[in-house]
Design an enzyme around this catalytic site. Structure first.
Site, mmCIF file in Angstrom:
data_model
loop_
_atom_site.group_PDB
_atom_site.id
_atom_site.type_symbol
_atom_site.label_atom_id
_atom_site.label_comp_id
_atom_site.label_asym_id
_atom_site.label_seq_id
_atom_site.Cartn_x
_atom_site.Cartn_y
_atom_site.Cartn_z
ATOM 1 N N TRP A 133 38.014 -2.090 14.623
ATOM 2 C CA TRP A 133 38.738 -2.903 15.603
ATOM 3 C C TRP A 133 38.946 -4.290 14.990
ATOM 4 O O TRP A 133 38.015 -5.059 14.850
ATOM 5 C CB TRP A 133 37.927 -2.986 16.894
ATOM 6 C CG TRP A 133 38.476 -3.870 17.968
ATOM 7 C CD1 TRP A 133 39.606 -4.625 17.958
ATOM 8 C CD2 TRP A 133 37.878 -4.087 19.259
ATOM 9 N NE1 TRP A 133 39.770 -5.297 19.142
ATOM 10 C CE2 TRP A 133 38.714 -4.981 19.967
ATOM 11 C CE3 TRP A 133 36.718 -3.615 19.879
ATOM 12 C CZ2 TRP A 133 38.424 -5.418 21.262
ATOM 13 C CZ3 TRP A 133 36.425 -4.048 21.170
ATOM 14 C CH2 TRP A 133 37.267 -4.927 21.851
ATOM 15 N N GLU A 134 40.191 -4.570 14.602
ATOM 16 C CA GLU A 134 40.517 -5.845 13.961
ATOM 17 C C GLU A 134 41.457 -6.651 14.852
ATOM 18 O O GLU A 134 42.657 -6.481 14.780
ATOM 19 C CB GLU A 134 41.143 -5.594 12.591
ATOM 20 C CG GLU A 134 40.230 -4.860 11.621
ATOM 21 C CD GLU A 134 40.819 -4.726 10.221
ATOM 22 O OE1 GLU A 134 41.616 -5.593 9.798
ATOM 23 O OE2 GLU A 134 40.489 -3.754 9.538
ATOM 24 N N TYR A 135 40.923 -7.580 15.597
ATOM 25 C CA TYR A 135 39.527 -7.936 15.837
ATOM 26 C C TYR A 135 39.400 -8.277 17.316
ATOM 27 O O TYR A 135 40.399 -8.633 17.958
ATOM 28 C CB TYR A 135 39.118 -9.183 15.035
ATOM 29 C CG TYR A 135 39.162 -9.006 13.549
ATOM 30 C CD1 TYR A 135 38.133 -8.343 12.886
ATOM 31 C CD2 TYR A 135 40.225 -9.497 12.813
ATOM 32 C CE1 TYR A 135 38.163 -8.201 11.505
ATOM 33 C CE2 TYR A 135 40.260 -9.349 11.437
ATOM 34 C CZ TYR A 135 39.227 -8.694 10.782
ATOM 35 O OH TYR A 135 39.275 -8.544 9.425
#
Length: 399
Positions: free
Chosen positions: A141-143
């Site tokens: 998961w960015e971000y």
């Protein structure tokens, strides 16, 4: 220029760190890499002996249902990945990575914002992992964008771990591994919105944390820089600062994995006569700003580029005409392996699998495989002696 041999360059890096060697914890060592579907490197061509864990990158949850929905083509790709690896090495661990740098962060933030959508997502990830025979799951998961999303991540990890444990109990199979790819530092100190990862929850609920210790500099800045420099006397945007920020915030070293890039960042120099670290540039260079490691070597050979090592950042760079490339090579990775082992980290991972394979014979990955946990690193850290130099740039004399 000062001239250093191989041992002197690496020792200088360790001295800069101000650390001494120690053995990592007894947890299973990570020698990992992310792989994505690509015509030049099918799974059957992966040199599995160089890795302990391989990640399939990437899949995404549906942006409405939040379930992992695997298309027929992706299912074929995944099955080929698993079958090819296990036919070569039945012991290698595989993880399904969810997200990626090009994914929509809003999908994750929406999913993680309430318990019902978190459960839908979690249950589907476990189902997909079990159906395809993965050993674990990886969240990229960015971000998370603010403190609330970090708190939602905390809840997601807790609930994910509970569901994984329940699945293991009911199925009688080993629990799935759970990891995450995270920002290079524990806190987003370069952002206007201050937020930090939920380290306590990550220690408790995750098997390890993949710290993306790269993309620290690139053509988005009009000055050349080390994309994954260990140190920088002028900045905290470094690998050492990021890793130590995680450990300083309470992350267990045996849960921390150092990310190493198998690619370089490129610039176009403003003035060909000014080509050191930090030189002014006017935009992206070859490859529109990025070259895989084998392409960097090809560029160096084809252009007769000058290859230099910057001691201050412990990084390699090369230049020819207006083109400038910053990258890691086997020598700088040796320093990083020594650094990771000196801090007792669990291991390292590469982005991305095979970038050093074509015409390079897995040159960088082989270096990591040989050195991490090798007695020669501990002996090196404890016994090597050399004359240090205050020069920041060196021409290497290999022995």
């Amino acid at each position: 220029m000062a001239r250093l041999n191989f041992v002197q360059f690496i020792f200088l890096a360790i001295v800069y760190a101000g650390i001494t060697g120690k053995s990592p914890a007894t947890a299973e060592v990570m020698k990992g890499a992310y792989w994505f579907e690509q015509p030049l490197l099918p799974p059957s061509a992966i040199e599995t002996s160089l890795f302990s864990h391989l990640y399939y990158a990437f899949v995404m949850p549906n942006n409405v249902t939040f379930k992992l929905e695997i298309s027929n083509s992706t299912a074929t790709s995944i099955s080929n990945f698993i079958d090819s690896l296990h036919s070569k090495d039945p012991t290698i661990k595989t993880l399904l990575s969810i997200g990626g740098g090009d994914s929509d962060s809003l999908v994750f933030s929406t999913m993680a914002s309430n318990s019902s959508t978190r459960k839908i997502f979690i249950d589907s990830t476990i189902e997909v992992a079990r159906n395809f025979g993965f050993d674990g799951l990886d969240l990229d998961w960015e971000y998370p964008q603010n403190p609330k999303e970090m708190n939602d991540l905390d809840l997601l990890l807790k609930e994910w771990r509970l569901a994984i444990n329940l699945d293991a109990t009911t199925s009688g199979r080993p629990p799935l591994l759970l990891s995450a790819a995270v920002y290079f530092a524990v806190e987003f100190f370069l952002s206007n919105t201050s937020r930090s990862y939920p380290v306590a929850s990550m220690n408790q609920n995750m098997d390890w944390i993949n710290v993306m210790s790269y993309d620290l500099h690139g053509a988005w800045s009009n000055n050349t820089g080390a994309p994954a420099g260990l140190f920088d006397p002028k900045s905290n945007v470094t690998v050492i600062y990021g890793i130590q920020s995680w450990i300083g915030a309470g992350a267990l070293p045996e849960k921390v994995i150092m990310g190493i890039p198998l690619y370089g960042r490129t610039w176009t120099l403003k003035d060909t006569s000014v080509h050191g670290m930090g030189a002014q540039a006017v935009g992206a260079g070859p490859g529109n700003g990025t070259l895989q490691f084998f392409q960097v070597e090809q560029f160096n050979n084809d252009t007769g580029a000058t290859v230099a090592y910057d001691v201050n950042t412990v990084s390699a760079y090369s230049y020819s005409g207006t083109s400038w490339i910053g990258y890691d090579d086997p020598l700088t990775v040796t320093a990083k392996i020594g650094f990771a082992q000196a801090l007792g980290l669990r291991g390292y991972f590469f982005w991305a699998c095979g970038f050093d394979a074509f015409n390079s014979n897995w040159k960088v990955a082989r270096q990591g495989k040989i050195l991490f946990l090798s007695p020669c690193i501990n002996n090196f850290l404890s016994s090597v002696h050399c004359e240090l130099t205050h020069k920041s740039e060196v021409t290497l004399v290999k022995k």
